[in-house]
Design a protein around this motif. Structure first.
Motif, PDB file in Angstrom:
ATOM      1  N   VAL A   1       0.795  -1.221   0.000  1.00  0.00           N
ATOM      2  CA  VAL A   1       0.000   0.000   0.000  1.00  0.00           C
ATOM      3  C   VAL A   1       0.832   1.277   0.000  1.00  0.00           C
ATOM      4  O   VAL A   1       0.342   2.321  -0.422  1.00  0.00           O
ATOM      5  N   TYR A   2       2.067   1.219   0.451  1.00  0.00           N
ATOM      6  CA  TYR A   2       2.903   2.424   0.468  1.00  0.00           C
ATOM      7  C   TYR A   2       3.118   2.901  -0.968  1.00  0.00           C
ATOM      8  O   TYR A   2       3.408   2.110  -1.854  1.00  0.00           O
ATOM      9  N   ARG A   3       2.979   4.194  -1.202  1.00  0.00           N
ATOM     10  CA  ARG A   3       3.117   4.761  -2.549  1.00  0.00           C
ATOM     11  C   ARG A   3       4.514   5.342  -2.725  1.00  0.00           C
ATOM     12  O   ARG A   3       4.889   6.288  -2.046  1.00  0.00           O
ATOM     13  N   LEU A   4       5.267   4.762  -3.658  1.00  0.00           N
ATOM     14  CA  LEU A   4       6.586   5.282  -4.002  1.00  0.00           C
ATOM     15  C   LEU A   4       6.437   6.548  -4.834  1.00  0.00           C
ATOM     16  O   LEU A   4       5.439   6.727  -5.527  1.00  0.00           O
ATOM     17  N   LYS A   5       7.465   7.394  -4.775  1.00  0.00           N
ATOM     18  CA  LYS A   5       7.480   8.619  -5.570  1.00  0.00           C
ATOM     19  C   LYS A   5       8.641   8.560  -6.555  1.00  0.00           C
ATOM     20  O   LYS A   5       9.619   7.843  -6.335  1.00  0.00           O
ATOM     21  N   ASN A   6       8.535   9.316  -7.603  1.00  0.00           N
ATOM     22  CA  ASN A   6       9.579   9.376  -8.611  1.00  0.00           C
ATOM     23  C   ASN A   6      10.919   9.738  -7.951  1.00  0.00           C
ATOM     24  O   ASN A   6      10.998  10.680  -7.181  1.00  0.00           O
ATOM     25  N   GLY A   7      11.952   8.955  -8.234  1.00  0.00           N
ATOM     26  CA  GLY A   7      13.286   9.217  -7.700  1.00  0.00           C
ATOM     27  C   GLY A   7      13.598   8.530  -6.383  1.00  0.00           C
ATOM     28  O   GLY A   7      14.724   8.621  -5.895  1.00  0.00           O
ATOM     29  N   ASP A   8      12.629   7.840  -5.785  1.00  0.00           N
ATOM     30  CA  ASP A   8      12.878   7.153  -4.519  1.00  0.00           C
ATOM     31  C   ASP A   8      13.932   6.066  -4.674  1.00  0.00           C
ATOM     32  O   ASP A   8      14.062   5.451  -5.728  1.00  0.00           O
ATOM     33  N   ALA A   9      14.661   5.836  -3.591  1.00  0.00           N
ATOM     34  CA  ALA A   9      15.603   4.718  -3.519  1.00  0.00           C
ATOM     35  C   ALA A   9      14.988   3.671  -2.592  1.00  0.00           C
ATOM     36  O   ALA A   9      14.794   3.919  -1.396  1.00  0.00           O
ATOM     37  N   LEU A  10      14.648   2.521  -3.150  1.00  0.00           N
ATOM     38  CA  LEU A  10      14.000   1.436  -2.416  1.00  0.00           C
ATOM     39  C   LEU A  10      15.016   0.325  -2.180  1.00  0.00           C
ATOM     40  O   LEU A  10      15.677  -0.122  -3.107  1.00  0.00           O
ATOM     41  N   CYS A  11      15.134  -0.098  -0.932  1.00  0.00           N
ATOM     42  CA  CYS A  11      16.036  -1.201  -0.603  1.00  0.00           C
ATOM     43  C   CYS A  11      15.254  -2.273   0.142  1.00  0.00           C
ATOM     44  O   CYS A  11      14.709  -2.020   1.218  1.00  0.00           O
ATOM     45  N   TRP A  12      15.190  -3.454  -0.453  1.00  0.00           N
ATOM     46  CA  TRP A  12      14.626  -4.624   0.214  1.00  0.00           C
ATOM     47  C   TRP A  12      15.783  -5.347   0.877  1.00  0.00           C
ATOM     48  O   TRP A  12      16.836  -5.532   0.268  1.00  0.00           O
ATOM     49  N   ARG A  13      15.612  -5.759   2.138  1.00  0.00           N
ATOM     50  CA  ARG A  13      16.681  -6.461   2.846  1.00  0.00           C
ATOM     51  C   ARG A  13      16.114  -7.655   3.593  1.00  0.00           C
ATOM     52  O   ARG A  13      15.036  -7.584   4.174  1.00  0.00           O
ATOM     53  N   TYR A  14      16.874  -8.744   3.543  1.00  0.00           N
ATOM     54  CA  TYR A  14      16.553  -9.884   4.390  1.00  0.00           C
ATOM     55  C   TYR A  14      17.354  -9.686   5.663  1.00  0.00           C
ATOM     56  O   TYR A  14      18.573  -9.797   5.683  1.00  0.00           O
ATOM     57  N   ALA A  15      16.667  -9.376   6.729  1.00  0.00           N
ATOM     58  CA  ALA A  15      17.297  -9.120   8.022  1.00  0.00           C
ATOM     59  C   ALA A  15      17.254 -10.377   8.857  1.00  0.00           C
ATOM     60  O   ALA A  15      16.267 -11.101   8.858  1.00  0.00           O
ATOM     61  N   VAL A  16      18.349 -10.639   9.570  1.00  0.00           N
ATOM     62  CA  VAL A  16      18.429 -11.816  10.433  1.00  0.00           C
ATOM     63  C   VAL A  16      18.074 -11.460  11.876  1.00  0.00           C
ATOM     64  O   VAL A  16      17.546 -12.286  12.612  1.00  0.00           O
ATOM     65  N   THR A  17      18.342 -10.238  12.272  1.00  0.00           N
ATOM     66  CA  THR A  17      18.007  -9.779  13.621  1.00  0.00           C
ATOM     67  C   THR A  17      17.068  -8.584  13.527  1.00  0.00           C
ATOM     68  O   THR A  17      16.948  -7.964  12.463  1.00  0.00           O
ATOM     69  N   ALA A  18      16.450  -8.267  14.628  1.00  0.00           N
ATOM     70  CA  ALA A  18      15.518  -7.126  14.650  1.00  0.00           C
ATOM     71  C   ALA A  18      16.250  -5.803  14.440  1.00  0.00           C
ATOM     72  O   ALA A  18      15.644  -4.834  14.009  1.00  0.00           O
ATOM     73  N   GLU A  19      17.547  -5.748  14.699  1.00  0.00           N
ATOM     74  CA  GLU A  19      18.309  -4.511  14.562  1.00  0.00           C
ATOM     75  C   GLU A  19      18.759  -4.241  13.137  1.00  0.00           C
ATOM     76  O   GLU A  19      19.170  -3.137  12.811  1.00  0.00           O
ATOM     77  N   GLN A  20      18.765  -5.224  12.274  1.00  0.00           N
ATOM     78  CA  GLN A  20      19.284  -5.035  10.913  1.00  0.00           C
ATOM     79  C   GLN A  20      18.332  -4.237  10.069  1.00  0.00           C
ATOM     80  O   GLN A  20      17.185  -4.273  10.121  1.00  0.00           O
TER      81      GLN A  20
END
Length: 127
Positions: free
Chosen positions: A108-127
């Motif tokens: 549902v989040y709407r990206l805007k033109n020029g956004d930098a999107l990073c998907w990450r597989y985190a192993v801990t809650a802090e990552q």
């Protein structure tokens, strides 16, 4: 006559300012997308610039990369076989836009033109 002019003004306002076919909605947006997993400390994709012509969500951007994405609604359960909780109770897929975690789901989040999107597989809650 006044009624006709009022209706015409409302119609023109609706077409010019409220139509979803304006700007980014009709033309699409370009974002930079990367997919990183902390288990082997490697990128699965990107950073790569992509154009989203339809839905402009983090989930749509992830799916546009051509990876094997397992999702339920807007929640990502796995990417290329790397599934949530496979490396501990807090492991799973999270996303950030411009370095911050948005307060909305990936569907549902709407990206805007020029956004930098990073998907990450985190192993801990802090990552």
């Amino acid at each position: 006559m006044k009624k006709f002019i009022s209706i015409l003004m409302i119609f023109l306002f609706t077409i010019c300012f409220a139509s979803p076919a304006r700007g980014e909605e009709a033309e699409g947006i370009t974002v930079t997308v990367s997919v990183y997993e902390h288990v082997h400390e490697r990128y699965l994709a990107g950073p790569e610039s992509i154009t989203l012509p339809g839905k402009k969500t983090p989930l749509a951007a992830l799916q546009a990369l051509g990876l094997d994405v397992e999702a339920s609604g807007g929640y990502v359960r796995g990417v290329n076989g790397l599934r949530e909780r496979a490396h501990g109770p807090y492991s799973g897929w999270v996303y950030e836009v411009n370095g911050a975690r948005p307060p909305a789901g990936a569907g549902v989040y709407r990206l805007k033109n020029g956004d930098a999107l990073c998907w990450r597989y985190a192993v801990t809650a802090e990552q």
